[in-house]
Design an enzyme around this catalytic site. Structure first.
Site, PDB file in Angstrom:
ATOM      1  CB  ALA A  55      -0.964  -0.033   1.181  1.00 42.71           C
ATOM      2  CG  ASP A  63      -3.369  -3.605   1.173  1.00 43.63           C
ATOM      3  OD1 ASP A  63      -3.177  -4.657   1.802  1.00 43.63           O
ATOM      4  OD2 ASP A  63      -2.625  -3.210   0.262  1.00 43.63           O
TER       5      ASP A  63
HETATM    6  O1  MRU Z   1      -1.311  -7.176  -3.484  1.00 45.59           O
HETATM    7  P1  MRU Z   1      -0.200  -6.544  -2.723  1.00 45.59           P
HETATM    8  O2  MRU Z   1       1.078  -7.298  -2.788  1.00 45.59           O
HETATM    9  O3  MRU Z   1      -0.046  -5.075  -3.048  1.00 45.59           O
HETATM   10  O4  MRU Z   1      -0.690  -6.622  -1.197  1.00 45.59           O
HETATM   11  C1  MRU Z   1       0.104  -6.041  -0.201  1.00 45.59           C
HETATM   12  C2  MRU Z   1      -0.384  -6.274   1.172  1.00 45.59           C
HETATM   13  O5  MRU Z   1      -1.428  -6.825   1.397  1.00 45.59           O
HETATM   14  C3  MRU Z   1       0.452  -5.691   2.282  1.00 45.59           C
HETATM   15  O6  MRU Z   1       0.347  -6.467   3.435  1.00 45.59           O
HETATM   16  C4  MRU Z   1      -0.038  -4.278   2.595  1.00 45.59           C
HETATM   17  O7  MRU Z   1      -0.099  -3.512   1.432  1.00 45.59           O
HETATM   18  C5  MRU Z   1       0.810  -3.597   3.591  1.00 45.59           C
HETATM   19  S1  MRU Z   1       2.353  -3.140   2.882  1.00 45.59           S
HETATM   20  C6  MRU Z   1       3.241  -2.216   3.986  1.00 45.59           C
END
Ligand code: MRU
Length: 335
Positions: free
Chosen positions: A64, A240
């Site tokens: 995120a 997210d």
């Molecule tokens: O689909 P992604 O790889 O973007 O998902 C990322 C996540 O779910 C992470 O745990 C979240 O973004 C936190 S990142 C600091």
């Protein structure tokens, strides 16, 4: 060209931009292609919108906070080609395209909304670099607030990648681990593989191993038995989007871990900067959940596939939320 921002702890981070806050144009966004890790370390550069949107969609940059930073810096790189007379309209159009790339991580919209206020390219670049620098500072603060959770000899389970690769640097869920490791504390991190795109085994395990932290990667369906065996003392994940009541959207599978943690009486913590909090949403049922390409899962031809990228963990299962402001415990009330 904008130089690579920084590597986490000497080498490690992803993100792109400028190595200091001096504005330099013309520039390009430079990122690691995370889809190629851990086998290859390949960089990509962007100053046009369609390839950048496609890169965010296919998770070349993901996580995120990193999506927010990359969108802001990428917007600046693309906007330098606009005629000054058309700057404001052009920036809105570019930002609209970026906003359509992925729906769940609120950091994307938070960063773009800040960038949309810029009147010229200097202001836009200044804002984008500020977003990146702020993110790095927030992650460091999360590390400082969260490191006391990490006790000598502990087993810590994490899911997906919420590390340096997912942020401007240091990470959210991984920041307390880096901070405790820097103080000499020893612990073992269990990194869920994270089906279907393997952010845990490919990215989290890669980053932690390079930083010298003891890491074991395992398939997602092994978490329950590891908890039963007494190997897990703490679950620590990123997010997210966090709703006003503390419901937490994170990578699919996170909710299951929270249920398991409650059953085994294991603390379940979420680490995220306040840019991940969406106080406009009363609860997690309002968080848009991205549905991804069935091909990512792999099934026989003609078989219907369910492939949501995220799930929502109800706030009742969340022991605490660590932001750059400190640790918060229930009852949560953001907004
Ligand atoms: O689909 P992604 O790889 O973007 O998902 C990322 C996540 O779910 C992470 O745990 C979240 O973004 C936190 S990142 C600091």
């Amino acid at each position: 060209m904008l130089e690579t921002v920084r590597w986490m702890t000497a080498e490690g981070n992803i993100l792109a931009g400028c190595e200091d806050s001096h504005q330099r144009l013309p520039g390009k966004l430079r990122i690691i292609d995370q889809t190629k890790l851990p086998r290859e370390l390949v960089y990509l550069e962007f100053d046009t919108i369609d390839p950048l949107v496609a890169a965010i969609r296919r998770l070349a940059v993901r996580g995120a906070p990193a999506i927010g930073c990359a969108a802001a810096l990428g917007l600046a790189a693309c906007a330098q080609h606009l005629e000054p007379a058309n700057f404001s309209t052009g920036v809105q159009q570019l930002a609209d395209q970026l906003a359509a790339s992925r729906p769940t991580a609120v950091n994307l919209f938070w960063a773009l909304d800040r960038c949309r206020q810029a009147h010229n390219i200097d202001e836009l670049l200044h804002t984008a670099l500020g977003i990146l620098e702020e993110d790095i500072r927030r992650c460091q603060a999360i590390g400082a607030h969260g490191k006391s959770l990490m006790e000598e000899g502990m087993g810590i389970l994490t899911h997906c990648n919420a590390g340096a690769l997912a942020t401007g640097d240091y990470g959210t869920a991984l920041a307390p681990l880096y901070a405790a490791h820097a103080e000499g504390r020893k612990f073992t991190v269990y990194s869920d593989e994270t089906r279907p795109l393997l952010q845990g085994s490919r990215l989290t395990a890669w980053e932690l191993h390079r930083a010298g932290i003891d890491v074991v990667t395992m398939c997602d369906n092994m978490a329950a038995s590891q908890m039963q065996a007494g190997k897990i003392d703490l679950v620590l994940v990123g997010s997210d989007r966090i709703a006003a009541n503390g419901d937490v959207a994170n990578k699919i599978g996170t909710y299951g871990l929270a249920v398991l943690a409650r059953h085994h009486d294991i603390p379940f913590y979420v680490a995220a900067p306040t840019s991940t909090i969406d106080a406009t949403l009363a609860d997690g049922s309002l968080i848009p959940i991205e549905q991804r390409d069935p091909a990512e899962v792999g099934a026989a031809e003609g078989v219907r596939v369910y492939n949501p990228a995220f799930d929502v963990t109800p706030h009742e299962l969340v022991t605490g939320i660590i932001t750059e402001k400190g640790k918060q415990h229930p009852p949560y009330g953001f907004g």
